[in-house]
Design an enzyme around this catalytic site. Structure first.
Site, PDB file in Angstrom:
ATOM      1  CB  CYS A 162      -4.751  -1.706   2.220  1.00  0.00           C
ATOM      2  SG  CYS A 162      -3.042  -1.727   1.860  1.00  0.00           S
ATOM      3  CG  ASN A 210       1.313  -3.883   3.980  1.00  0.00           C
ATOM      4  OD1 ASN A 210       2.363  -4.679   4.480  1.00  0.00           O
ATOM      5  ND2 ASN A 210       1.230  -2.828   4.566  1.00  0.00           N
ATOM      6  CB  CYS A 264      -1.187   1.714  -2.482  1.00  0.00           C
ATOM      7  SG  CYS A 264      -0.554   1.057  -3.998  1.00  0.00           S
ATOM      8  NE  ARG A 265      -6.011   0.695  -0.638  1.00  0.00           N
ATOM      9  CZ  ARG A 265      -7.125   0.020  -0.874  1.00  0.00           C
ATOM     10  NH1 ARG A 265      -8.193   0.326  -0.559  1.00  0.00           N
ATOM     11  NH2 ARG A 265      -6.591  -1.326  -0.995  1.00  0.00           N
ATOM     12  CB  SER A 266      -2.041  -0.407   4.930  1.00  0.00           C
ATOM     13  OG  SER A 266      -1.335  -1.510   4.302  1.00  0.00           O
ATOM     14  CG  ASP A 318      -6.219  -0.254  -4.154  1.00  0.00           C
ATOM     15  OD1 ASP A 318      -5.280   0.624  -4.171  1.00  0.00           O
ATOM     16  OD2 ASP A 318      -6.162  -1.290  -4.037  1.00  0.00           O
TER      17      ASP A 318
HETATM   18  P1  4NP Z   1      -3.111  -1.419  -1.639  1.00  0.00           P
HETATM   19  O1  4NP Z   1      -3.278  -1.556  -3.291  1.00  0.00           O
HETATM   20  O2  4NP Z   1      -4.357  -2.509  -1.164  1.00  0.00           O
HETATM   21  O3  4NP Z   1      -3.411   0.014  -1.299  1.00  0.00           O
HETATM   22  O4  4NP Z   1      -1.677  -1.846  -1.258  1.00  0.00           O
HETATM   23  C1  4NP Z   1      -3.078  -2.459  -4.021  1.00  0.00           C
HETATM   24  C2  4NP Z   1      -1.573  -3.208  -4.209  1.00  0.00           C
HETATM   25  C3  4NP Z   1      -1.579  -4.316  -4.982  1.00  0.00           C
HETATM   26  C4  4NP Z   1      -2.737  -4.996  -5.602  1.00  0.00           C
HETATM   27  C5  4NP Z   1      -4.000  -4.406  -5.212  1.00  0.00           C
HETATM   28  C6  4NP Z   1      -4.332  -3.301  -4.647  1.00  0.00           C
HETATM   29  N1  4NP Z   1      -2.773  -6.401  -6.277  1.00  0.00           N
HETATM   30  O5  4NP Z   1      -3.753  -6.564  -6.821  1.00  0.00           O
HETATM   31  O6  4NP Z   1      -1.600  -6.485  -6.317  1.00  0.00           O
END
Ligand code: 4NP
Length: 153
Positions: free
Chosen positions: A8, A11, A13-15, A122
């Protein structure tokens, strides 16, 4: 050994949610020894950071074990090493292509395309970890069925 990498943007939340949901499914199917399962990011935004609190809360609520971990960015070595690279949304494919150039071995697919198709929202932006968990679980369940149907496992 079947090597599966979930990807994702951050790294956190989702992955990681997909990593531990899939590890749990694989374990419940008695297939742990057949898999290497990991997760990584297309960005360095959260590099070194542990899983997001919302993902941890959801995993705990569902009784899914997880470990402390540090977010890391996907590398070209990962592309060579892993067999299946499962992304959460189309933007992740663009992010991966910026790292690896092209998906020459056609290893990259969207997790939700094994189920009902589409992107996995997300929760970093939506704050909704329930919908994300529902989609991650259905995608991971369908992906394991896909491997079984093709006698990969
Ligand atoms: P993820 O969520 O891709 O599911 O881990 C996010 C975590 C951090 C950010 C964006 C999405 N960020 O912009 O820092």
């Amino acid at each position: 050994m079947i090597k599966v990498m979930f990807v994702c943007l951050g790294n956190i939340c989702r992955s990681p949610m997909a990593e531990f949901v899939f590890k749990d499914l694989v374990s419940k199917n008695g297939l742990t020894d057949m898999f290497l399962i990991s997760s990584s990011a297309t960005s360095s935004e959260e590099a070194g950071n542990d899983i997001h609190y919302g993902t941890k809360q959801k995993l705990r609520e569902q009784g899914i074990p997880f470990t402390r971990r540090a977010a890391r960015k996907f590398t070209t070595q990962d592309y060579n090493e892993y067999d299946y690279i499962l992304v959460m949304e189309n933007a992740n494919i663009r992010g991966l292509l910026r790292i690896i150039g092209e998906d020459g071995e056609q290893k990259i697919t969207r997790l939700k395309d094994y189920a009902d198709g589409g992107d996995i929202a997300d929760p970093w932006y939506t704050g909704n970890f329930d919908d994300t968990y529902r989609d991650v679980l259905s995608g991971c369940t369908a992906f394991l069925k896909y491997l079984k149907d093709r006698a990969v496992v």
